[in-house]
Enzyme design. Sequence first.
Site, PDB file in Angstrom:
ATOM      1  N   ASN A   7       0.858  -1.180   0.000  1.00  0.00           N
ATOM      2  CA  ASN A   7       0.000   0.000   0.000  1.00  0.00           C
ATOM      3  C   ASN A   7       0.904   1.244   0.000  1.00  0.00           C
ATOM      4  OD1 ASN A   7      -1.623   2.236   0.848  1.00  0.00           O
ATOM      5  ND2 ASN A   7      -3.117   0.806   1.695  1.00  0.00           N
ATOM      6  N   HIS A  43      -5.581   3.575  -1.674  1.00  0.00           N
ATOM      7  CA  HIS A  43      -6.883   3.862  -1.055  1.00  0.00           C
ATOM      8  C   HIS A  43      -7.169   5.347  -1.250  1.00  0.00           C
ATOM      9  CE1 HIS A  43      -9.743   3.168   2.607  1.00  0.00           C
ATOM     10  NE2 HIS A  43     -10.213   4.095   1.792  1.00  0.00           N
ATOM     11  N   HIS A  50      -3.899  11.792   0.543  1.00  0.00           N
ATOM     12  CA  HIS A  50      -2.719  11.015   0.147  1.00  0.00           C
ATOM     13  C   HIS A  50      -2.852  10.651  -1.335  1.00  0.00           C
ATOM     14  CE1 HIS A  50      -5.539   7.945   1.515  1.00  0.00           C
ATOM     15  NE2 HIS A  50      -5.292   8.218   2.784  1.00  0.00           N
ATOM     16  N   GLU A  70      -8.734   0.244  -2.809  1.00  0.00           N
ATOM     17  CA  GLU A  70      -9.606   0.174  -1.642  1.00  0.00           C
ATOM     18  C   GLU A  70     -10.451   1.439  -1.556  1.00  0.00           C
ATOM     19  OE1 GLU A  70      -6.488  -2.157   1.343  1.00  0.00           O
ATOM     20  OE2 GLU A  70      -6.959  -0.033   1.676  1.00  0.00           O
ATOM     21  N   THR A 100      -8.159   6.248   9.279  1.00  0.00           N
ATOM     22  CA  THR A 100      -7.773   4.962   8.705  1.00  0.00           C
ATOM     23  C   THR A 100      -8.914   3.997   8.948  1.00  0.00           C
ATOM     24  OG1 THR A 100      -6.041   3.259   8.631  1.00  0.00           O
ATOM     25  CG2 THR A 100      -6.637   4.127  10.800  1.00  0.00           C
ATOM     26  N   HIS A 190      -4.007  -4.604   7.812  1.00  0.00           N
ATOM     27  CA  HIS A 190      -4.055  -3.552   8.819  1.00  0.00           C
ATOM     28  C   HIS A 190      -3.143  -3.912   9.987  1.00  0.00           C
ATOM     29  CE1 HIS A 190      -6.036   0.320   9.719  1.00  0.00           C
ATOM     30  NE2 HIS A 190      -5.555   0.060  10.923  1.00  0.00           N
ATOM     31  N   ASP A 191      -2.073  -3.146  10.110  1.00  0.00           N
ATOM     32  CA  ASP A 191      -1.089  -3.274  11.190  1.00  0.00           C
ATOM     33  C   ASP A 191      -0.305  -4.582  11.172  1.00  0.00           C
ATOM     34  OD1 ASP A 191      -1.765  -0.772  11.977  1.00  0.00           O
ATOM     35  OD2 ASP A 191      -2.595  -1.310  13.928  1.00  0.00           O
ATOM     36  N   GLY A 213       1.036  -1.362   4.299  1.00  0.00           N
ATOM     37  CA  GLY A 213       1.539  -0.051   3.930  1.00  0.00           C
ATOM     38  C   GLY A 213       2.337   0.614   5.021  1.00  0.00           C
ATOM     39  N   HIS A 214       1.659   1.018   6.091  1.00  0.00           N
ATOM     40  CA  HIS A 214       2.298   1.866   7.103  1.00  0.00           C
ATOM     41  C   HIS A 214       3.559   1.220   7.678  1.00  0.00           C
ATOM     42  CE1 HIS A 214       2.365   5.051  10.147  1.00  0.00           C
ATOM     43  NE2 HIS A 214       2.709   4.102  11.000  1.00  0.00           N
TER      44      HIS A 214
END
Length: 237
Positions: A7, A43, A50, A70, A100, A190-191, A213-214
């Site tokens: 991501n 996304h 972003h 997304e 988020t 996610h995470d 991503g993050h």
Amino acid sequence: MTNLSVNINKIATLRNARGENNPDLLKVAADCERFGAQGITVHPRPDERHIRRDDVYKLRPLVRTEFNIEGYPTEEFMELVLRVHPEQVTLVPDAPGALTSSAGWDVEANMEFLTSIVERLREAGIRSSIFVDPDPEAVRAAARTGADRVELYTKPYADLYPTDPARAVAPFVEAAEAALRSGLGVNAGHDLSLENLEWFHRHVPRLSEVSIGHALICDALYLGLEETIARYKQALA
């Protein structure tokens, strides 16, 4: 084989901070693929804080692996994805101003709406994935919409993993098994991170794809993008 989809929203966040084209989002996407990522995820949000709509159009001819978009399926979002025609659209229940994603769909309560969206995507030849909590009932409801896959919301797993990995992953195993019995593919996101990904992958059956991503971009600040992608792929080996 579990695919790694990177991501790149955080790359766009960094670029937008200065209003110029540094870092170059398109080059980063191409480099992610060159370094071994099997997909690119974006996304786009209504405020374009972003990823921008223009980015999505520019990425489409450049992405050589799998393009995953997304978003919450507003009419504007649907117009975008039907024109761009990615390989996959992941439907998330985020409000327009959400920082988020923070929960999966209440699929039962949104059955008619989601079924109509999935049907439009299927008619266009686009794979659909519904973002859900690790709840077998939500998974079975997603199957009734006609979706191709579910994406399991993994923040609860990431939060519990440091203290109790076995308990953290258990509901995801159950949800994945329910998805497979219902004929759905299983994605997750996610995470997820280098700390917790290998354990998750080892226990969740027939995981098709993770979207990260993050954590991946944060790791790349220290390890470099190529080494980071290699380590995430090793965790999925």
